[in-house]
Design a protein around this motif. Structure first.
Motif, PDB file in Angstrom:
ATOM      1  N   GLU B 199      13.825 -35.453  58.300  1.00 57.42           N
ATOM      2  CA  GLU B 199      13.969 -36.501  59.304  1.00 57.42           C
ATOM      3  C   GLU B 199      15.415 -36.979  59.400  1.00 57.42           C
ATOM      4  N   TYR B 200      16.068 -37.109  58.243  1.00 55.62           N
ATOM      5  CA  TYR B 200      17.443 -37.624  58.260  1.00 55.62           C
ATOM      6  C   TYR B 200      18.409 -36.631  58.907  1.00 55.62           C
ATOM      7  N   PHE B 201      18.341 -35.370  58.487  1.00 49.68           N
ATOM      8  CA  PHE B 201      19.332 -34.419  59.001  1.00 49.68           C
ATOM      9  C   PHE B 201      19.062 -34.071  60.453  1.00 49.68           C
ATOM     10  N   ASN B 202      17.804 -34.263  60.890  1.00 47.05           N
ATOM     11  CA  ASN B 202      17.537 -34.394  62.311  1.00 47.05           C
ATOM     12  C   ASN B 202      18.067 -33.218  63.119  1.00 47.05           C
ATOM     13  N   SER B 203      17.970 -32.032  62.529  1.00 49.68           N
ATOM     14  CA  SER B 203      18.465 -30.866  63.242  1.00 49.68           C
ATOM     15  C   SER B 203      17.566 -30.569  64.435  1.00 49.68           C
ATOM     16  N   GLU B 204      18.140 -29.941  65.453  1.00 46.43           N
ATOM     17  CA  GLU B 204      17.328 -29.544  66.609  1.00 46.43           C
ATOM     18  C   GLU B 204      16.382 -28.422  66.229  1.00 46.43           C
ATOM     19  N   ARG B 205      16.591 -27.850  65.056  1.00 48.35           N
ATOM     20  CA  ARG B 205      15.823 -26.663  64.688  1.00 48.35           C
ATOM     21  C   ARG B 205      14.531 -26.940  63.937  1.00 48.35           C
ATOM     22  N   LYS B 207      11.364 -29.976  62.597  1.00 50.85           N
ATOM     23  CA  LYS B 207      10.724 -31.301  62.673  1.00 50.85           C
ATOM     24  C   LYS B 207       9.707 -31.410  61.548  1.00 50.85           C
TER      25      LYS B 207
END
Lengths: 456, 456
Positions: B199-205, B207
């Motif tokens: 959740e923190y690093f919130n990459s587009e890749r 979830k």
């Protein structure tokens, strides 16, 4: 006869007592640490001709004992064989120019770590930041006068690398008013990892936008967009004391101050930006230790960076913090010594490089204006960590390839967002690497001069 | 008279020579390391009554010398004052139960680091991974028989924390066929940081999608979606040897094997999953060193994790790698000793806990089925790192609060994706912490028994 023998014997007695009390002053008191100390000294005693080193965790020989690991252009069991046509490596910023300082200060910088040292996740105050180390860092900045740390927060990271990324995340989390990602910019030529990190971590919160000048001059680069600008000062690759390019109420700046030490630049004033990043790597030369820190004004940003470090790696290795503590303690104990050593070394290197290329019309170097340095209380020149070389001839479009053909490895201009007429050459590497670099450059310039004599 | 004096003097001479040659066996040979060795031994000699430690980079007293840092429930200059009503801390997984092992093995585990040790970014082979350390890790897995490492790649990280995140990034980069982010799942109860990191690093890749069981049972959780499943085995918090829940051609699994050591579990077979994560923290107890590693089958995944570590922190501190090298060398030199010590300690703790709660109807513990252990060549019980306590009464919805009222700090069930009828209690902390925990639990159970006697 017996009297003479007695006098002699008593003198020997006294000498032995003196030997134990003075020669083995500390040593005679040691117990659990002496085996490790003997091992470390034995490895340090392995002779590598000044062109290599042996390490406790190093390459092993046939007898399973550490052996010499030689510098790039040397080979042989004692690194005594020079390889005449080897490549001059001027690529990475490995700060080995400082290694001789630490060899000279071996006693004060040695460190003994017990097997049970700091096994816990946290220090006594439930943080993962050593208060003793933080105190040393504040003292050091005060001594050098290169940064204001009073009433500032300090966070540690694994080199500036981890810190820079944490800072980008922390500042982008401010971006709650807007649904579009925050734009990250840096003025060309810029340090590549800013771009690589932002693109790799690929957060929904930020996007790399490229050159700060281009962004500022775009008609739609309006004041309403949220922006993070990375400012490297002194700049990597060109050593200039850069300032922020973009400003406005929605602009946040991360000042990368890795090179803001008397080694490389006059110190005109203590830096006092909102978020400044430093690293042990370019201060003491311990790139391998992976230790950096940020000095931060805003508590909310500090707290977010703490969260980042927590989720990324639960802070910086306590072993690394202990090492940094010991090294910075030595730095402070020795007064201006490390700065004098580093400045002198870099100054001589820069002068040799300038002298070498001054005869050339084909290659040019960045220029500096001397400035007043508060640390040395005098006007002084820059002594940069890198040469930002330009291939001046129109046809030398790929300056990297031109140098490569002459057996020199630099770093391409396009990696810094620039044209490939530029190449960065590292000046902070080992003396061996630098000497070979100068040798290769001299040859190149000589060829140029000979060719122009033939033509002329 | 003179003759007697001469004989006496010669005897003294000989004794002194013997003292130098034998007593100071190593010590008399030392030069640059002896000051640091004496400093470290002086700090180690500071008496903290077995309820604290002093450190080289520790808290300082009035004389600017390191002083005792006391365990939670102790105070005073020598940590000799017990605080009767202090809180039992059973929250974090600080693995200090292993500290006595390292104090017992102080000579073989001591480490001396020279000021010039490994200043470079890279080792001799241009990587940032110590080949000597990698070799030790492979030997260790072969000795314990808990993982297959032959023909596998190994990457290092700052604890499993950094490795887990790198693995998630590396596996999500495989997800090129789909435009939607890869779903990350873990079966409840799961280790919280999986969720927090994603959740923190919130990459587009990627979830975070939550519970693996729920995902598998959803009618639309179809085989076409790309999934990463985190499997912790033994599981944190409940110690079970979990297996993957979700399978299919688009599912990738990250096996967190942090606790897969004889300390905590029978070893039924060497683990041989595609991507396994280990950490020094739960093996030697050096959580503070921040060192972990992944064992990986696929070269492409390995290369992506290398890139991740490069962009995140340029690898793991060379100081940390040296420390891990020394510690693992000691582990291997001592044969089964550390495993025997750790198993015995954890087994006794678990038995004490089971005995304490066996009298209670209010609190229950997780159950294990003994299994055959290849390391000990016998059927053995689990000796888990954590107790996964359930408050059985309907009204004790918040088990954390129930224990907190009894002066015990655990970790809430909801942090593991579970109900708050559950609480995790850490059993790996210092002996002091464990003793106080048992004391508080005994009191709680005694109150329960007294109440039921009154009612009954």
């Amino acid at each position: 006869m017996e009297k003479k023998a007695l006098v002699f014997s008593i003198v020997v007695n006294l000498l032995l007592v003196v030997h134990i009390l003075v020669g083995g002053e500390w040593a005679s008191l040691l117990s659990w640490s002496s085996r490790a100390a003997a091992e470390a000294e034995a490895v340090a005693d392995i002779g590598c001709s000044g062109h290599g080193r042996a390490y406790l965790d190093g390459l092993l020989g046939d007898g399973n004992e550490p052996v010499c690991e030689c510098n790039t252009c040397y080979r042989g069991p004692h690194c005594s064989h020079f390889i005449p046509n080897c490549t001059a490596n001027a690529d990475g910023g490995d700060p080995l120019f400082l290694e001789p300082f630490w060899i000279q200060h071996s006693t004060s910088s040695a460190l003994v770590v017990s097997g049970w040292h700091r096994m816990s996740y946290s220090y006594n105050d439930d943080t993962w930041i050593s208060q003793q180390l933080e105190t040393l860092i504040r003292k050091l900045h005060a001594f050098v006068g290169n940064a204001v740390t009073r009433n500032r927060y300090i966070v540690f990271g694994a080199g500036s690398t981890q810190i820079l990324n944490a800072a980008a995340y922390a500042l982008s989390l401010d971006n709650t008013s807007s649904r579009s990602p925050i734009r990250v910019v840096a003025s060309v030529p810029y340090y590549t990892p800013y771009k690589l990190q932002v693109e790799y971590f690929n957060s929904e919160r930020f996007k790399f936008e490229g050159d700060a000048y281009t962004w500022r001059n775009r008609s739609d680069g309006g004041a309403s967009t949220n922006v993070i600008e990375f400012v490297t000062s002194p700049n990597n690759p060109d050593g200039q004391l850069n300032k922020a390019i973009v400003d406005g109420p929605n602009v946040k700046t991360i000042y990368d101050r890795a090179y803001y030490w008397p080694h490389f630049t006059p110190i005109p004033a203590p830096a006092d930006e909102d978020l400044m990043v430093f690293t042990l790597s370019k201060l003491t030369g311990h790139a391998g230790s992976r230790f950096g820190w940020a000095v931060i004004k805003d508590e909310a940003v500090f707290n977010r960076m703490i969260t980042h470090m927590q989720l990324n790696s639960i802070g910086v290795s306590r072993d690394t913090q202990l090492r940094a503590f010991k090294l910075l303690k030595t730095v402070l104990e020795e007064g201006t010594e490390i700065f004098d050593f580093a400045y002198r070394t870099m100054e001589i290197r820069w002068e040799r490089l300038v002298a070498t290329l001054s005869l050339s019309n084909r290659f040019s170097l960045q220029k500096f204006n001397p400035q007043y340095c508060l640390f040395y209380n005098k006007i002084r020149d820059f002594s940069p960590a890198y040469a930002w070389v330009k291939c001046e001839r129109e046809e030398d479009k790929n300056c990297y390839a031109v140098l490569k053909a002459a057996n020199i490895i630099g770093r391409q201009g396009n990696l810094f967002g620039s044209e490939d007429h530029y190449v960065r050459l590292s000046l902070v590497r080992s003396q061996d690497d630098f000497d070979i670099l100068i040798h290769r450059l001299q040859k190149l310039v000589l060829e140029e001069l000979e060719a122009s004599l033939r033509e002329g």
